[in-house]
Design a protein around this motif. Structure first.
Motif, PDB file in Angstrom:
ATOM      1  N   ASP A  66       0.827  -1.208   0.000  1.00  0.00           N
ATOM      2  CA  ASP A  66       0.000   0.000   0.000  1.00  0.00           C
ATOM      3  C   ASP A  66       0.858   1.254   0.000  1.00  0.00           C
ATOM      4  OD1 ASP A  66      -2.337  -1.476   0.014  1.00  0.00           O
ATOM      5  OD2 ASP A  66      -2.460  -1.539   2.188  1.00  0.00           O
ATOM      6  N   GLY A  67       2.053   1.162   0.554  1.00  0.00           N
ATOM      7  CA  GLY A  67       2.936   2.318   0.583  1.00  0.00           C
ATOM      8  C   GLY A  67       4.253   1.981   1.252  1.00  0.00           C
ATOM      9  N   PHE A  68       5.240   2.869   1.072  1.00  0.00           N
ATOM     10  CA  PHE A  68       6.512   2.719   1.769  1.00  0.00           C
ATOM     11  C   PHE A  68       7.161   4.087   1.920  1.00  0.00           C
ATOM     12  CE2 PHE A  68       7.912   2.638  -2.636  1.00  0.00           C
ATOM     13  CZ  PHE A  68       9.116   3.340  -2.617  1.00  0.00           C
ATOM     14  N   SER A  69       8.054   4.176   2.875  1.00  0.00           N
ATOM     15  CA  SER A  69       8.818   5.397   3.103  1.00  0.00           C
ATOM     16  C   SER A  69      10.294   5.057   3.212  1.00  0.00           C
ATOM     17  CB  SER A  69       8.383   6.089   4.399  1.00  0.00           C
ATOM     18  OG  SER A  69       7.044   6.508   4.339  1.00  0.00           O
ATOM     19  N   ILE A  70      11.128   5.910   2.665  1.00  0.00           N
ATOM     20  CA  ILE A  70      12.557   5.906   2.948  1.00  0.00           C
ATOM     21  C   ILE A  70      12.832   7.200   3.694  1.00  0.00           C
ATOM     22  CG2 ILE A  70      14.872   6.016   1.948  1.00  0.00           C
ATOM     23  CD1 ILE A  70      13.835   4.327  -0.375  1.00  0.00           C
ATOM     24  N   TYR A  71      13.398   7.095   4.881  1.00  0.00           N
ATOM     25  CA  TYR A  71      13.539   8.266   5.738  1.00  0.00           C
ATOM     26  C   TYR A  71      14.887   8.260   6.436  1.00  0.00           C
ATOM     27  CZ  TYR A  71      12.440   4.953   9.478  1.00  0.00           C
ATOM     28  OH  TYR A  71      12.470   3.879  10.341  1.00  0.00           O
ATOM     29  N   GLU A  72      15.240   9.408   7.009  1.00  0.00           N
ATOM     30  CA  GLU A  72      16.491   9.560   7.740  1.00  0.00           C
ATOM     31  C   GLU A  72      16.241   9.491   9.239  1.00  0.00           C
ATOM     32  OE1 GLU A  72      18.517  13.104   6.686  1.00  0.00           O
ATOM     33  OE2 GLU A  72      18.689  12.601   4.555  1.00  0.00           O
ATOM     34  N   THR A  73      17.123   8.806   9.945  1.00  0.00           N
ATOM     35  CA  THR A  73      17.067   8.795  11.409  1.00  0.00           C
ATOM     36  C   THR A  73      17.695  10.084  11.934  1.00  0.00           C
ATOM     37  OG1 THR A  73      19.238   7.757  11.673  1.00  0.00           O
ATOM     38  CG2 THR A  73      17.340   6.290  11.353  1.00  0.00           C
ATOM     39  N   SER A  74      17.674  10.271  13.238  1.00  0.00           N
ATOM     40  CA  SER A  74      18.259  11.469  13.837  1.00  0.00           C
ATOM     41  C   SER A  74      19.765  11.550  13.619  1.00  0.00           C
ATOM     42  CB  SER A  74      17.960  11.493  15.340  1.00  0.00           C
ATOM     43  OG  SER A  74      18.475  10.328  15.965  1.00  0.00           O
ATOM     44  N   THR A  75      20.375  10.403  13.318  1.00  0.00           N
ATOM     45  CA  THR A  75      21.819  10.380  13.053  1.00  0.00           C
ATOM     46  C   THR A  75      22.130  10.461  11.562  1.00  0.00           C
ATOM     47  OG1 THR A  75      21.797   7.956  13.067  1.00  0.00           O
ATOM     48  CG2 THR A  75      22.310   9.074  15.146  1.00  0.00           C
ATOM     49  N   GLY A  76      21.109  10.615  10.729  1.00  0.00           N
ATOM     50  CA  GLY A  76      21.310  10.763   9.291  1.00  0.00           C
ATOM     51  C   GLY A  76      21.358   9.464   8.515  1.00  0.00           C
ATOM     52  N   ASP A  77      21.135   8.327   9.188  1.00  0.00           N
ATOM     53  CA  ASP A  77      21.130   7.044   8.496  1.00  0.00           C
ATOM     54  C   ASP A  77      19.793   6.831   7.784  1.00  0.00           C
ATOM     55  OD1 ASP A  77      23.702   6.211   9.480  1.00  0.00           O
ATOM     56  OD2 ASP A  77      22.745   5.879  11.428  1.00  0.00           O
ATOM     57  N   LEU A  78      19.833   6.149   6.656  1.00  0.00           N
ATOM     58  CA  LEU A  78      18.612   5.882   5.899  1.00  0.00           C
ATOM     59  C   LEU A  78      17.953   4.593   6.362  1.00  0.00           C
ATOM     60  CD1 LEU A  78      19.487   6.807   2.200  1.00  0.00           C
ATOM     61  CD2 LEU A  78      18.220   8.154   3.870  1.00  0.00           C
ATOM     62  N   ARG A  79      16.633   4.630   6.445  1.00  0.00           N
ATOM     63  CA  ARG A  79      15.841   3.470   6.826  1.00  0.00           C
ATOM     64  C   ARG A  79      14.650   3.339   5.874  1.00  0.00           C
ATOM     65  NH1 ARG A  79      19.828   2.725   9.223  1.00  0.00           N
ATOM     66  NH2 ARG A  79      20.154   2.341  11.454  1.00  0.00           N
TER      67      ARG A  79
END
Length: 229
Positions: free
Chosen positions: A88-101
């Motif tokens: 249905d959906g997905f996100s690629i986002y940055e953590t507070s330390t700048g790592d991608l998840r």
């Protein structure tokens, strides 16, 4: 509606102009534009599926409530037809330390007689049973769907199939539910039990949206889509 028409911007402009003016689209163009509207919404004189309509509006609620988060790098518009196979959906986002998840989202609406817990359990089951296939499809079509193909994003994307299988910290799951019913105090309390591989901090998220007039809003959205047909 702009998302539904994609690169066919002239068709979207025609639909929008007639909709705002309250006029009908000329007969020659009507079936062309109707083909973009029929998935999910159906057509005014045809049988339609209310479940698909309510589910589609729920997916857009999730998207609109989350896409502007400053941490989000990639989050595509919901697909134009809820019956399409895949996530249905997905996100690629940055953590507070700048790592991608990466987070895979499953969306449910609850506007019938089933309990909220029944709808949520179905979402958990889909993620558990079909999540690997969903991730594979996202990875296989990513370059066609998203404009962010930077090296760091592509490094994450190519690692997703193995990361999902192992429940690696690179991946997570989210469930969103939209309803007109009152919400329980803890609507997602069974999520960790149902998705035991995703047990690391921050891997699981839930978004519950309750709007008394949810069904009326969905009908209003469809009425706008149909105005010029």
């Amino acid at each position: 509606m702009k998302a539904r028409f994609g690169p066919a911007t002239q068709l979207h402009d025609t639909w929008r102009q007639h909709t705002l003016a309250g006029t009908k689209i000329p007969p020659l163009s009507n079936p062309i534009i109707a083909s973009f509207i029929e998935p999910v919404f159906g057509l005014p004189q045809a049988q339609r599926n209310e479940d698909h309509l309510h589910g589609h509006v729920g997916e857009w609620l999730w998207h609109l409530l989350t896409k502007d988060n400053s941490a989000v790098r990639v989050q595509l518009d919901p697909k134009g037809d809820v019956t399409d196979a895949g996530a249905d959906g997905f996100s690629i986002y940055e953590t507070s330390t700048g790592d991608l998840r990466f987070r895979l989202w499953e969306s449910k609406k609850n506007t019938g007689t089933a309990s909220l817990s029944t709808s949520l359990n179905k979402a958990y089951e889909q993620l558990a049973v079909s999540g690997q296939r969903y991730v594979g499809k996202i990875v296989g079509t990513y370059g066609q769907a998203s404009s962010d193909t930077s090296d760091e994003v592509m490094a994450l994307v190519t690692s997703l199939p193995a990361a999902w299988l192992q429940g690696d910290e690179l991946v997570g799951a989210g469930v969103t539910i939209s309803t007109h019913k009152p919400l329980p105090t803890m609507p997602f309390k069974k999520m960790a039990v149902k998705l035991p591989l995703l047990s690391k901090p921050g891997q699981l998220r839930g978004l519950a949206t309750s709007i008394d007039s949810y069904i009326e809003i969905a009908n209003l959205v469809r009425r706008y889509a149909w105005t010029a047909l």
